[in-house]
Write a protein that holds these residues in place. Structure first.
Motif, short mmCIF file in Angstrom:
data_model
loop_
_atom_site.label_atom_id
_atom_site.label_comp_id
_atom_site.label_asym_id
_atom_site.label_seq_id
_atom_site.Cartn_x
_atom_site.Cartn_y
_atom_site.Cartn_z
N GLU A 191 -64.55 9.30 20.55
CA GLU A 191 -63.71 8.07 20.32
C GLU A 191 -62.93 9.12 22.20
O GLU A 191 -62.93 9.94 22.61
N ARG B 184 -60.84 11.10 24.36
CA ARG B 184 -59.58 11.55 24.31
C ARG B 184 -59.31 12.40 25.90
O ARG B 184 -60.14 12.65 26.44
N PRO C 156 -57.25 10.03 28.81
CA PRO C 156 -59.11 9.87 27.75
C PRO C 156 -59.62 10.05 28.57
O PRO C 156 -59.70 9.02 29.40
#
Length: 159
Positions: free
Chosen positions: A82, A84, A128
């Motif tokens: 994901e 980040r 991110p």
């Protein structure tokens, strides 16, 4: 694998560069990683790279530590499950690297050029990212790779 982790922990605690014998031992215990083809698209050209993929936490923690050289069109990709914020250091990394932080849409958020070998200073990005690509130090400047350029690889960010 446990022996590799122990070697890395012990080397990290000393606060001094690893010896030639320690580097040789660490190299012998390095497992082979998957390799993929990756492209960086600039305004002027498409630059192909062959990169090792560090997928697991252990592979990502080891990264390019103890490498004594890196060919011009190779590197290591650190994809994240994901997006980040990411921060890396150069502990036990013997050569300068360019760290390319790749957003979820495949664009380059930041390039840290010629990071300092063996440094404990964090190198990061304040947003991110989907991945970090490490290539030979100074290579991004040589090829004219800039923030905003696009990085693509099989299974990587789509745009």
């Amino acid at each position: 694998m446990a022996a590799t982790a122990l070697v890395l922990i012990l080397l990290g605690c000393r606060g001094e560069p690893p010896s030639a014998a320690e580097i040789a031992a660490a190299k012998q215990e390095r497992p082979a990683l998957d390799q993929i083809e990756l492209q960086i698209q600039t305004d002027a050209a498409t630059h192909p790279f062959t990169v090792e993929v560090a997928r697991t936490p252990d592979e990502q923690a080891r990264g390019l530590m103890f490498r004594e050289s890196l060919a011009p069109n190779v590197g290591m990709l650190f994809p994240f499950p994901e997006p980040r914020p990411a921060s890396f250091w150069m502990k036990n990394t013997l050569i300068p690297l360019d760290m390319i932080f790749v957003r979820p849409d495949g664009t380059i958020a930041r390039i840290a050029v010629n990071t300092t070998p063996l440094s404990l200073a964090p190198v990061g990005v304040g947003e991110p990212v989907a991945a970090v690509l490490e290539i030979a130090g100074g290579r991004s400047v040589e090829l004219g790779i800039d923030e905003g350029d696009r990085v693509s690889w099989p299974g990587g960010p789509s745009f």
